[in-house]
Design an enzyme around this catalytic site. Structure first.
Site, mmCIF file in Angstrom:
data_model
loop_
_atom_site.group_PDB
_atom_site.id
_atom_site.type_symbol
_atom_site.label_atom_id
_atom_site.label_comp_id
_atom_site.label_asym_id
_atom_site.label_seq_id
_atom_site.Cartn_x
_atom_site.Cartn_y
_atom_site.Cartn_z
ATOM 1 N NE ARG A 9 -31.195 1.174 14.216
ATOM 2 C CZ ARG A 9 -31.341 0.289 15.207
ATOM 3 N NH1 ARG A 9 -31.609 -0.982 14.937
ATOM 4 N NH2 ARG A 9 -31.241 0.682 16.463
ATOM 5 C CG HIS A 34 -36.703 -3.374 14.323
ATOM 6 N ND1 HIS A 34 -36.194 -2.202 13.819
ATOM 7 C CD2 HIS A 34 -35.873 -3.709 15.346
ATOM 8 C CE1 HIS A 34 -35.123 -1.839 14.522
ATOM 9 N NE2 HIS A 34 -34.913 -2.749 15.465
HETATM 10 P P1 NDP Z 1 -21.472 -2.546 18.882
HETATM 11 O O1 NDP Z 1 -21.284 -1.070 18.978
HETATM 12 O O2 NDP Z 1 -21.147 -3.390 20.043
HETATM 13 O O3 NDP Z 1 -20.633 -3.117 17.643
HETATM 14 C C1 NDP Z 1 -20.564 -2.448 16.427
HETATM 15 C C2 NDP Z 1 -19.557 -3.186 15.539
HETATM 16 O O4 NDP Z 1 -19.562 -2.567 14.250
HETATM 17 C C3 NDP Z 1 -18.124 -3.112 16.064
HETATM 18 O O5 NDP Z 1 -17.456 -4.324 15.824
HETATM 19 C C4 NDP Z 1 -17.511 -2.000 15.206
HETATM 20 O O6 NDP Z 1 -16.118 -2.112 15.003
HETATM 21 C C5 NDP Z 1 -18.222 -2.233 13.897
HETATM 22 N N1 NDP Z 1 -18.214 -1.021 13.068
HETATM 23 C C6 NDP Z 1 -18.788 0.173 13.318
HETATM 24 N N2 NDP Z 1 -18.523 1.046 12.335
HETATM 25 C C7 NDP Z 1 -17.770 0.381 11.439
HETATM 26 C C8 NDP Z 1 -17.189 0.736 10.208
HETATM 27 N N3 NDP Z 1 -17.312 1.972 9.683
HETATM 28 N N4 NDP Z 1 -16.461 -0.201 9.547
HETATM 29 C C9 NDP Z 1 -16.309 -1.441 10.065
HETATM 30 N N5 NDP Z 1 -16.833 -1.850 11.236
HETATM 31 C C10 NDP Z 1 -17.575 -0.940 11.915
HETATM 32 O O7 NDP Z 1 -22.989 -2.761 18.414
HETATM 33 P P2 NDP Z 1 -23.958 -3.986 18.774
HETATM 34 O O8 NDP Z 1 -23.289 -5.237 18.349
HETATM 35 O O9 NDP Z 1 -24.449 -3.880 20.162
HETATM 36 O O10 NDP Z 1 -25.220 -3.640 17.830
HETATM 37 C C11 NDP Z 1 -25.092 -3.533 16.423
HETATM 38 C C12 NDP Z 1 -26.362 -2.936 15.845
HETATM 39 O O11 NDP Z 1 -27.418 -3.888 15.824
HETATM 40 C C13 NDP Z 1 -26.964 -1.780 16.618
HETATM 41 O O12 NDP Z 1 -26.290 -0.561 16.375
HETATM 42 C C14 NDP Z 1 -28.385 -1.751 16.074
HETATM 43 O O13 NDP Z 1 -28.438 -0.945 14.923
HETATM 44 C C15 NDP Z 1 -28.644 -3.195 15.666
HETATM 45 N N6 NDP Z 1 -29.681 -3.842 16.503
HETATM 46 C C16 NDP Z 1 -30.806 -4.338 15.899
HETATM 47 C C17 NDP Z 1 -31.773 -4.988 16.648
HETATM 48 C C18 NDP Z 1 -32.967 -5.614 15.993
HETATM 49 O O14 NDP Z 1 -33.845 -6.138 16.679
HETATM 50 N N7 NDP Z 1 -33.050 -5.643 14.684
HETATM 51 C C19 NDP Z 1 -31.643 -5.117 18.102
HETATM 52 C C20 NDP Z 1 -30.417 -4.599 18.625
HETATM 53 C C21 NDP Z 1 -29.475 -3.975 17.846
HETATM 54 P P3 NDP Z 1 -15.088 -2.026 16.246
HETATM 55 O O15 NDP Z 1 -15.292 -3.337 17.001
HETATM 56 O O16 NDP Z 1 -13.783 -1.939 15.602
HETATM 57 O O17 NDP Z 1 -15.504 -0.834 17.060
HETATM 58 C C1 OXD Z 2 -31.773 -1.650 19.202
HETATM 59 C C2 OXD Z 2 -32.931 -2.119 18.462
HETATM 60 O O1 OXD Z 2 -30.963 -0.915 18.641
HETATM 61 O O2 OXD Z 2 -33.845 -2.663 19.097
HETATM 62 O O3 OXD Z 2 -31.632 -2.015 20.376
HETATM 63 O O4 OXD Z 2 -32.993 -2.010 17.245
#
Ligand code: NDP
Ligand code: OXD
Length: 314
Positions: free
Chosen positions: A229, A277
């Site tokens: 994001r 995006h």
């Molecule tokens: P997940 O919820 O599976 O993973 C999030 C990860 O971030 C976890 O490892 C979590 O730690 C870590 N995390 C969260 N908060 C913190 C923090 N404060 N400090 C350290 N680590 C943290 O998310 P996804 O992998 O499914 O997706 C990640 C993001 O990708 C989505 O939220 C979205 O914003 C973005 N996205 C973008 C897309 C695009 O096309 N550009 C498409 C899809 C997603 P822990 O493992 O310890 O919980």
């Molecule tokens: C998602 C995205 O969060 O598309 O899935 O950004």
């Protein structure tokens, strides 16, 4: 209600409702599925499938039993007014996005590792000067966020030969990846990262996390790839560090404001590569399977897979 029950499902998906309706109808033929523009009784809706739904939509969904994000991110749901308490909020896990994220990050990491950023400038200057090819194992990639997407990206980049580390909230064990956990390890993690990948969710803790102080912890000449994001990065700080030369370049799929406004300095910055995006799109087949399975779980009183923790925001 059994999985074949006559659920009432509402879909709001930024113009993509019809596609989702057809796929959900094929998966749950006994359900009645409404798009946000159709006539429906809000009090009869059991489940809502949402991607950036209209403000205020939640208010009338008095008997809702589950809310599904049609993407991996859930900030659009969590920030909605009138969000009912005690109703499970469920996100998509992977749903075809992990493979696309791998492709995107392989390309972007190689862009820096193979000096394609340098050769783009060289071409603009009519300059034909080969450089030595770096060793892939000398490039330290750091992945912030080791969830469904980040862990898969880290594993694949490690398999390609990059020296990969990862940072998450709780400690993770991932083969071939050196892991760090918690805010207290962030500076150390950043200090040993040449190419920073951000795959964190947007939460109160992660918004603005990559500001001038944090980005300055990266070694000189480091690069950043952000497909999570835009709000994670303080854009003016990124621009300053690119212009002072501390950072070598940025590969960005997201921005604080999307679509990126015309005239924004990212558009023509020589050290920035932009994509709109598109890093990973939800694949509708695995997504409807996940949603149907989770509806089934909620019906049986079980926790859905991908249940969002409202306290921590993802
Ligand atoms: P997940 O919820 O599976 O993973 C999030 C990860 O971030 C976890 O490892 C979590 O730690 C870590 N995390 C969260 N908060 C913190 C923090 N404060 N400090 C350290 N680590 C943290 O998310 P996804 O992998 O499914 O997706 C990640 C993001 O990708 C989505 O939220 C979205 O914003 C973005 N996205 C973008 C897309 C695009 O096309 N550009 C498409 C899809 C997603 P822990 O493992 O310890 O919980
Ligand atoms: C998602 C995205 O969060 O598309 O899935 O950004």
């Amino acid at each position: 209600m059994p999985a074949s029950a006559p659920y009432k499902i509402l879909i709001a998906a930024q113009g993509e409702e019809q596609r989702w309706k057809e796929a959900m109808t094929a998966r749950l033929p006994n359900a009645t599925i409404y798009t946000q523009d159709e006539n429906y009784d809000p009090a009869a809706i059991d489940f809502a499938l949402l991607w950036k739904q209209p403000q205020g939509m939640m208010k009338s969904l008095a008997n809702i039993r589950g809310i599904f994000s049609l993407g991996a991110g859930v900030e659009h749901v969590l920030s909605a007014p009138f969000l009912p308490k005690d109703v499970p909020i469920v996100r998509l896990e992977d749903a075809g996005m992990a493979q696309q994220m791998v492709e995107y990050h392989m390309y972007a990491a190689l862009h820096f590792m193979r000096d394609f950023d340098h050769y783009m400038q060289a071409q603009n200057n009519g300059n034909w000067t080969p450089r030595d090819v770096a060793e892939i194992g000398d490039f330290r990639v750091g992945v912030m966020g080791l969830g469904a997407l980040g862990a898969t990206v880290a594993t694949h980049l490690a398999a390609m030969g990059f020296a990969v580390s990862g940072w998450s909230r709780r400690m993770k064990a991932i083969e071939g990846v050196t892991t760090f956990a918690g805010a207290e390890t962030l500076d150390e993690f950043l200090g040993q990262t040449d190419i920073l990948i951000c795959l964190l969710p947007r939460t109160g803790q992660t918004e603005g996390l990559l500001d001038s102080a944090r980005l300055s912890k990266l070694p000189a000449n480091a690069a950043i790839i952000n497909a999570s994001r835009g709000a994670m990065i303080v854009e003016e700080d990124l621009l300053r560090l690119l212009d002072t030369g501390h950072l070598r370049g940025a590969f960005l799929d997201v921005a604080a404001k999307e679509p990126l406004p015309s005239g924004h300095p990212f558009w023509n910055h020589p050290k920035i590569r932009l994509t709109p995006h598109i890093a990973a799109a939800t694949r509708i087949g695995p997504a409807v399977d996940q949603i149907a399975e989770n509806i089934n779980r909620i019906d049986k009183g079980e926790a859905p897979v991908g249940l969002v923790d409202r306290e921590i925001g993802y």
